[in-house]
Scaffold this motif. Structure first.
Motif, short mmCIF file in Angstrom:
data_model
loop_
_atom_site.label_atom_id
_atom_site.label_comp_id
_atom_site.label_asym_id
_atom_site.label_seq_id
_atom_site.Cartn_x
_atom_site.Cartn_y
_atom_site.Cartn_z
N GLN A 37 36.73 27.84 37.59
CA GLN A 37 35.27 27.67 37.64
C GLN A 37 34.56 28.99 37.33
O GLN A 37 33.58 29.01 36.56
N GLU A 38 35.03 30.07 37.92
CA GLU A 38 34.38 31.38 37.72
C GLU A 38 34.51 31.84 36.27
O GLU A 38 33.55 32.34 35.67
N LEU A 39 35.70 31.64 35.72
CA LEU A 39 35.91 32.09 34.36
C LEU A 39 35.12 31.27 33.36
O LEU A 39 34.61 31.80 32.35
N GLU A 40 34.98 29.98 33.62
CA GLU A 40 34.23 29.11 32.71
C GLU A 40 32.74 29.37 32.80
O GLU A 40 32.03 29.37 31.78
N SER A 41 32.22 29.56 34.02
CA SER A 41 30.77 29.74 34.19
C SER A 41 30.33 31.18 33.96
O SER A 41 29.14 31.44 33.67
N GLY A 42 31.26 32.12 34.12
CA GLY A 42 30.89 33.53 34.00
C GLY A 42 30.15 34.04 35.21
O GLY A 42 29.59 35.14 35.19
N GLU A 43 30.14 33.26 36.28
CA GLU A 43 29.45 33.66 37.51
C GLU A 43 30.48 33.70 38.64
O GLU A 43 31.26 32.77 38.82
N PHE A 44 30.44 34.78 39.41
CA PHE A 44 31.45 35.00 40.43
C PHE A 44 30.81 35.03 41.82
O PHE A 44 29.67 35.47 41.99
N LYS A 45 31.60 34.61 42.81
CA LYS A 45 31.21 34.78 44.21
C LYS A 45 31.72 36.14 44.68
O LYS A 45 32.92 36.34 44.83
N VAL A 46 30.80 37.05 44.88
CA VAL A 46 31.15 38.44 45.21
C VAL A 46 30.93 38.67 46.71
O VAL A 46 29.81 38.51 47.22
N ALA A 55 29.54 45.85 52.85
CA ALA A 55 28.45 46.55 53.52
C ALA A 55 27.37 45.58 53.98
O ALA A 55 26.84 45.68 55.09
N ALA A 56 27.03 44.63 53.12
CA ALA A 56 25.97 43.68 53.45
C ALA A 56 26.48 42.55 54.33
O ALA A 56 25.69 41.85 54.99
N GLY A 57 27.79 42.33 54.33
CA GLY A 57 28.36 41.25 55.13
C GLY A 57 28.00 39.88 54.60
O GLY A 57 27.82 38.95 55.39
N ASP A 58 27.91 39.78 53.27
CA ASP A 58 27.51 38.48 52.71
C ASP A 58 28.31 38.18 51.44
O ASP A 58 29.15 38.97 51.01
N GLU A 59 28.01 37.04 50.85
CA GLU A 59 28.60 36.64 49.58
C GLU A 59 27.47 36.24 48.66
O GLU A 59 26.58 35.46 49.04
N VAL A 60 27.47 36.82 47.45
CA VAL A 60 26.41 36.51 46.49
C VAL A 60 27.04 36.07 45.17
O VAL A 60 28.19 36.40 44.88
N ARG A 61 26.29 35.31 44.42
CA ARG A 61 26.74 34.88 43.10
C ARG A 61 26.21 35.86 42.06
O ARG A 61 25.00 36.13 41.99
N GLN A 62 27.11 36.42 41.27
CA GLN A 62 26.72 37.41 40.27
C GLN A 62 27.54 37.24 39.00
O GLN A 62 28.70 36.80 39.06
N SER A 63 26.93 37.59 37.90
CA SER A 63 27.71 37.71 36.66
C SER A 63 28.56 38.99 36.75
O SER A 63 28.30 39.86 37.59
N GLN A 94 37.49 50.02 44.83
CA GLN A 94 36.06 49.69 44.96
C GLN A 94 35.79 48.21 44.70
O GLN A 94 34.88 47.63 45.29
N VAL A 95 36.59 47.61 43.83
CA VAL A 95 36.48 46.17 43.54
C VAL A 95 37.90 45.59 43.47
O VAL A 95 38.77 46.18 42.83
N ARG A 96 38.10 44.46 44.13
CA ARG A 96 39.40 43.78 44.04
C ARG A 96 39.20 42.35 43.57
O ARG A 96 38.33 41.63 44.08
N PHE A 97 40.02 41.95 42.60
CA PHE A 97 40.01 40.58 42.12
C PHE A 97 41.21 39.84 42.71
O PHE A 97 42.34 40.36 42.72
N ILE A 98 40.95 38.63 43.18
CA ILE A 98 42.00 37.80 43.78
C ILE A 98 42.13 36.53 42.94
O ILE A 98 41.32 35.61 43.04
N PRO A 99 43.12 36.48 42.04
CA PRO A 99 43.28 35.28 41.19
C PRO A 99 43.78 34.09 42.00
O PRO A 99 44.63 34.23 42.88
N VAL A 100 43.21 32.93 41.70
CA VAL A 100 43.61 31.72 42.42
C VAL A 100 45.07 31.37 42.10
O VAL A 100 45.81 30.92 42.97
N SER A 101 45.50 31.59 40.86
CA SER A 101 46.89 31.30 40.47
C SER A 101 47.34 32.31 39.44
O SER A 101 46.56 33.14 38.97
N ASP A 102 48.61 32.22 39.06
CA ASP A 102 49.16 33.14 38.06
C ASP A 102 48.43 33.01 36.73
O ASP A 102 48.38 33.97 35.94
#
Length: 611
Positions: free
Chosen positions: A555-564, A568-576, A497-505
């Motif tokens: 950036q995501e880990l420091e700000s606590g805000e993610f690009k999700v 279904a919506a076909g978009d990208e939103v910023r969310q905690s 249902q949710v997948r996280f893609i880490p930028v690096s190890d």
């Protein structure tokens, strides 16, 4: 029908013991006999022969005449012999075939017929020449019912929610594409794209949901973790729905005794091909639905009028129908399948109609939960419609969309009325899913009774599946997805249902923590930490139809805000993270929340197919 011809110096037999209760012939046939210099025909009558007894008898007689003419023989023994086939007809059908074959041949041959339904001692001496042993497989080669006058055709109408009756062919243009496809299939007898492969066949392999096993019988499937998760979730969803409605879960055997008249009669009436076999001295069949077991439970109960409506429910894993090899098709039609099956005993026809209406609405509502659109076909006799027109119109009004109305001249089935809902596949063909039927015969056949305190009565019984077979539900989901610009499954059914893609190890451990937090909320999440570019891992999330995926870096880990990314919506939103969790949680709602079936790291996901 299977035939084995033996040109014999002699054949003798003696009936020793009845092979089953109520099936052994005693009148009009000898219990022992002998014939010299004869052709003995060992005969197995098969389930498909029931569709046209007269046709199969005529073709069997033609085969026998051909063989005896080659052998210049005029003495014939007809010998019922179940061991040539594993797909036998009900005993009543087999006895009828034997009797009619005897009648067809008796004026042309010196004829001896051995009795049906007995264990017999026999002795045969085969002549041993090149034509002394011959076998044939005979069918009727026609679809018409035996010895029946041509049935008057059904009358077809479209019934709208406001009660208007329309001609389905003349008015077809005004309806939706899917409803037009239903009219084409049911009324006009044509389906779009005949001969092409439905899209779900490729998808079920590509997504590693389900596959075939060449070591098993055709139409028996094997389920991989992703597909099993979807299947298990659907099974839980339907069971929760039915139990909440009032269905009482039971579990019943998968095999039944064809020597029991009620079993053989219902099997013949239902008309489905069956797996049949011998167990000791009993002829058995594998169930094609949960009717037998649930009817048996009701028969043995002491049912009072205030117990009604009485709802008995089973997730029948598995039921079996011996579909012809060419009819077996992916998830749409199998020989072994999972059927949610409820039977409801009701006090009278008014209570039966009330239950029917509620169950039809409940079945239709599953379309919204599954994200698919149903088209309905409502079937009944003309007499039933005339007597219950206002009720029929009310059912359709409650559904809020037009249905195809089939009015039969007379009742040929155990049901007096039924409604079927179908999803139209990617090639314009119906996939039948939910169904409700009012059964007016089976209570008497199975001796099911209830008491009103003064006398006993046979209840009307509803057959109900709120979803149809689980396999067909999956077929419908995949067919629907194939028509979408961005194919997807409902989030509650998505394996991930949710997948996280880490930028690096360096970011994997943080992603693992996020996965665990979602698992605590019963949300399935994983981490794609493979040694691939971010772009390739995003592409895999898209191919896996992951509803939400998030690229995680410093950036995501420091700000606590993610690009999700929301599929279904076909978009990208910023969310905690909290907002993401709440959004997914709200979307799943009260649907089943099964745990992840694959490891948390995508690198540990094995490949189950070559796709």
């Amino acid at each position: 029908m299977k035939l084995l011809f033996i040109h014999a110096d002699h054949l003798s037999f003696e009936a020793k013991k009845e092979a089953g209760r109520d099936i052994a012939e005693t009148d009009g046939v000898p219990m022992e006999g002998r014939m010299d210099d004869c052709v003995t025909v060992f005969i197995s009558v098969e389930s498909g022969d029931a569709a046209s007894v007269s046709g199969v008898v005529a073709n069997a007689a033609a085969e026998l005449r051909d063989v005896t003419s080659q052998l210049n023989a005029d003495k014939v023994v007809l010998y019922p012999y179940a061991h040539l086939s594993d797909d036998l007809a009900p005993p009543d059908v087999a006895k009828r075939v034997m009797r009619e074959l005897e009648t067809e041949l008796k004026d042309d041959y010196d004829l001896l017929r051995a009795p049906f339904g007995w264990y017999k001692a026999f002795e045969i001496s085969c002549k041993g020449h090149p034509l002394s042993e011959l076998s044939r497989h005979v069918s009727a080669h026609r679809d018409e019912e035996e010895d029946a006058e041509p049935r008057e055709p059904s009358e077809w109408r479209v019934l709208t929610p406001d009660g208007e009756l329309l001609d389905p062919v003349r008015e077809k243009a005004q309806f939706s594409e899917d409803f037009r496809a239903l009219i084409a299939a049911e009324v006009e007898g044509v389906t779009a794209s005949k001969g092409q492969e439905p899209p779900h066949l490729a998808l079920m392999a590509e997504k590693e949901f389900v596959g075939y096993d060449e070591l098993s019988d055709v139409g028996n499937l094997r389920w991989y973790p992703r597909g099993k998760l979807v299947r298990d979730s659907l099974m839980q969803y339907v069971s929760d729905l039915v139990i909440d409605y009032g269905g009482m879960p039971v579990e019943t055997p998968i095999m039944y005794d064809l020597g029991a008249r009620s079993i053989s009669e219902h099997a013949e009436k239902f008309g489905e091909r069956q797996y049949r076999f011998e167990s000791g001295d009993r002829r058995m069949m594998l169930r094609f639905a949960a009717c037998f077991g649930q009817f048996s439970i009701m028969r043995d109960m002491h049912i009072a009028a205030n117990d009604l409506p009485l709802r008995i429910y089973e997730m029948s894993t598995y039921s079996f129908r011996r579909e012809q090899r060419g009819e077996v098709l992916g998830l749409k039609r199998q020989r072994a399948f999972t059927m949610p099956d409820m039977h409801t005993a009701t006090k009278d026809m008014e209570q039966a109609k009330s239950e029917f209406e509620k169950q039809a609405k409940l079945g239709y509502a599953t379309g919204e939960d599954l994200g698919v659109s149903y088209e309905g076909a409502f079937r009944m006799t003309r007499a039933f419609y005339n007597e219950n027109r206002a009720w029929v119109e009310g059912v359709v009004a409650d559904l809020g969309k037009p249905v195809l109305l089939e009015l039969l001249p007379e009742r040929h089935h155990y049901w007096s009325a039924k409604i079927d809902f179908a999803v139209i596949d990617g090639l314009g063909r119906p996939i039948e899913n939910p169904t409700v039927q009012i059964d007016v015969e089976s209570a008497a056949r199975f001796d099911i009774e209830y008491s009103d305190g003064q006398q006993t009565h046979h209840p009307n019984i509803l057959h109900y599946s709120p979803s149809g077979s689980i396999e067909r539900v999956m077929a419908a989901l995949l067919e629907h997805a194939a028509t979408e610009e961005v194919p997807r499954l409902p989030t509650w059914l998505s394996p991930t249902q949710v997948r996280f893609i880490p930028v690096s190890d360096d970011h994997v451990a943080s992603c693992d923590e996020l996965v665990e937090k979602l698992a605590a909320a019963k949300i399935r999440a994983d981490v794609d930490e493979r040694a691939e570019t971010v772009g390739k891992r995003i592409a895999k999330a898209e191919r896996d139809w992951v509803p939400y995926y998030v690229v995680v870096g410093d950036q995501e880990l420091e700000s606590g805000e993610f690009k999700v990314n929301r599929r279904a919506a076909g978009d990208e939103v910023r969310q905690s993270f909290a907002a993401l969790r709440e959004a997914v949680d709200a979307e799943i709602g009260d649907r089943p929340r099964r745990p992840r079936y694959l490891p948390a790291h995508v690198s540990a996901h094995p490949h189950f197919t070559g796709a």
